[in-house]
Design a protein around this motif. Structure first.
Motif, mmCIF file in Angstrom:
data_model
loop_
_atom_site.group_PDB
_atom_site.id
_atom_site.type_symbol
_atom_site.label_atom_id
_atom_site.label_comp_id
_atom_site.label_asym_id
_atom_site.label_seq_id
_atom_site.Cartn_x
_atom_site.Cartn_y
_atom_site.Cartn_z
ATOM 1 N N ASN A 130 41.374 26.415 36.623
ATOM 2 C CA ASN A 130 40.781 27.744 36.524
ATOM 3 C C ASN A 130 41.732 28.763 37.145
ATOM 4 N N LEU A 131 41.653 30.009 36.667
ATOM 5 C CA LEU A 131 42.403 31.104 37.266
ATOM 6 C C LEU A 131 41.519 32.332 37.299
ATOM 7 N N ALA A 132 41.214 32.816 38.486
ATOM 8 C CA ALA A 132 40.397 34.010 38.644
ATOM 9 C C ALA A 132 41.272 35.252 38.592
ATOM 10 N N SER A 133 40.698 36.362 38.133
ATOM 11 C CA SER A 133 41.485 37.584 37.927
ATOM 12 C C SER A 133 42.110 38.108 39.207
ATOM 13 N N GLY A 134 41.492 37.860 40.346
ATOM 14 C CA GLY A 134 42.036 38.362 41.599
ATOM 15 C C GLY A 134 43.058 37.453 42.237
ATOM 16 N N ASP A 135 43.359 36.348 41.582
ATOM 17 C CA ASP A 135 44.241 35.353 42.185
ATOM 18 C C ASP A 135 45.640 35.361 41.589
ATOM 19 N N ILE A 136 46.113 36.533 41.234
ATOM 20 C CA ILE A 136 47.482 36.703 40.734
ATOM 21 C C ILE A 136 48.154 37.761 41.600
ATOM 22 N N SER A 137 49.335 37.456 42.084
ATOM 23 C CA SER A 137 50.015 38.393 42.966
ATOM 24 C C SER A 137 50.638 39.549 42.190
ATOM 25 N N THR A 140 44.465 34.794 30.485
ATOM 26 C CA THR A 140 43.028 34.676 30.558
ATOM 27 C C THR A 140 42.597 34.308 31.962
ATOM 28 N N PRO A 141 41.442 34.838 32.446
ATOM 29 C CA PRO A 141 40.952 34.471 33.763
ATOM 30 C C PRO A 141 40.312 33.095 33.740
ATOM 31 N N SER A 142 39.392 32.861 34.693
ATOM 32 C CA SER A 142 38.775 31.552 34.810
ATOM 33 C C SER A 142 38.201 31.082 33.491
ATOM 34 N N ASP A 143 38.528 29.863 33.106
ATOM 35 C CA ASP A 143 37.961 29.227 31.929
ATOM 36 C C ASP A 143 37.066 28.107 32.436
ATOM 37 N N VAL A 144 35.764 28.389 32.460
ATOM 38 C CA VAL A 144 34.835 27.422 33.011
ATOM 39 C C VAL A 144 34.824 26.153 32.172
ATOM 40 N N ALA A 145 34.976 26.324 30.866
ATOM 41 C CA ALA A 145 35.052 25.169 29.978
ATOM 42 C C ALA A 145 36.399 25.154 29.288
#
Length: 345
Positions: free
Chosen positions: A167-174, A27-32
């Motif tokens: 949090n993990l954003a979709s563009g932040d995975i190598s 899952t990408p960023s989880d704001v909550a």
């Protein structure tokens, strides 16, 4: 190829061309946090672990193997501030860097078992794996029981992360990157014979043809929800051949002749991160704590991690709390002892 735990990112990543087919599974960023709960980092400590979990199957000295449950393994590696397992002071970890999982299925189950251990809803931890479902390789894997040996035939590497705190954003995975090795029968020549351990330079025989996938590395850049602090994490597993001849790629002995290297995508994420953590089963002894000093990282833990050898390493850039047990968890239920670092921020 990377895989992420969960399904929300699949459509978003489908349009991204990475040169090889991918199916997202995190899952990408989880704001909550799950159930909409607000997230704070009250103690301002990032708890990070590294361990080769060996597919949760331990090889015993008599040739037998023992299967370990995920909850039992987690209990054996998670420690309190004094380095003790199984106490009321053990706090939910933020990042588990692991090697040798079977793929998305095992990584998801392990992540959910971690959630359950601390009373969190399923899905509170996510998992990124280098290969979703790697092809099997090998035969018995030194297990007298073939059924247990079969559990070790699929191998990839993963990062388990706490969505309540990060949090993990979709563009932040190598993208995944490959390790290096010296093909049997090749002259080392001070690194000149090294190649990337991937086709066409991987094991050619049918039994070990897909063995190279167990050494695919993956990295990600997280953000601490409470402060916005950026955190880089990478997981690596280098081939056994690295023990005798350090190889990181074509004609490359690796950083400080260690066999370690970082992929281009991973390096970009690392350079954009404040806290940096790299966990490695390097299959090599004698890698110095300062090996990754060029990236601002220091190695923690000096005790043996596999039998009488230290071949597993945890490098950190950040303020790491002292450890009464040398950042090494002796009672780990794996053939490899876990390493940990509690990082204040």
């Amino acid at each position: 190829m990377y895989r992420m735990y969960g399904s929300a990112l699949v459509a978003a990543l489908a349009a991204v061309t990475l040169g090889v087919p991918h199916r997202a599974s995190a899952t990408p960023s989880d704001v909550a946090a799950p159930n909409g709960a607000a997230v704070t980092a009250a103690d301002r400590v990032l708890r990070v672990y590294n361990n080769n979990i060996e597919n949760l199957v331990v090889n015993n000295s008599d040739g037998s193997c023992t299967r370990i449950s995920g909850p039992d393994h987690l209990t054996s590696i998670l420690v309190d501030d004094a380095g003790r397992t199984g106490t009321s002071g053990v706090v939910a970890p933020d990042i588990l860097i692991v090697q040798q999982v079977r793929g998305t299925g095992q990584a998801e189950a392990y992540a959910d078992q971690l959630s359950a251990k601390f009373g969190y809803p399923a899905g509170s931890y996510g998992a990124i794996v280098a290969w979703d479902d790697p092809e099997p390789w090998g035969s018995t894997h030194k297990c007298s029981s073939q059924s247990l040996g079969d559990l070790k035939k699929k191998q990839t590497n993963a990062i388990i992360w706490n969505k309540r705190t990060l949090n993990l954003a979709s563009g932040d995975i190598s993208k995944y990157w490959s390790a290096g090795w010296l093909k049997p029968g090749t002259t080392y020549a001070n690194g000149a014979g090294c190649t990337l351990y991937k086709p066409p330079n991987s094991d050619p025989d049918s039994t070990d043809y897909y063995k190279w996938k167990r050494t695919s590395a993956i990295a990600a850049r997280f953000t601490i929800k409470a402060t916005g602090t950026s955190v880089f994490a990478a997981t690596m597993h280098l081939p056994q051949e690295n023990r005798q001849n350090a190889c990181a790629g074509d004609g490359d002995r690796g950083i400080a002749n260690s066999g370690i290297h970082l992929g281009a995508d991973a390096t970009t994420l690392l350079n954009a991160s404040t806290i940096r953590v790299v966990g490695i089963d390097a299959n090599r002894t004698g890698i110095a704590p300062g090996t990754l000093s060029g990236y601002g990282m220091t190695g923690y833990g000096s005790a043996a991690t596999n039998g009488s050898s230290k071949i597993d390493y945890l490098f950190v850039r950040g303020s790491v709390q002292s450890s009464a047990v040398d950042h090494t968890v002796v009672g780990t239920k794996s053939n490899h002892k876990a390493l940990y670092g509690f990082i204040t921020y």
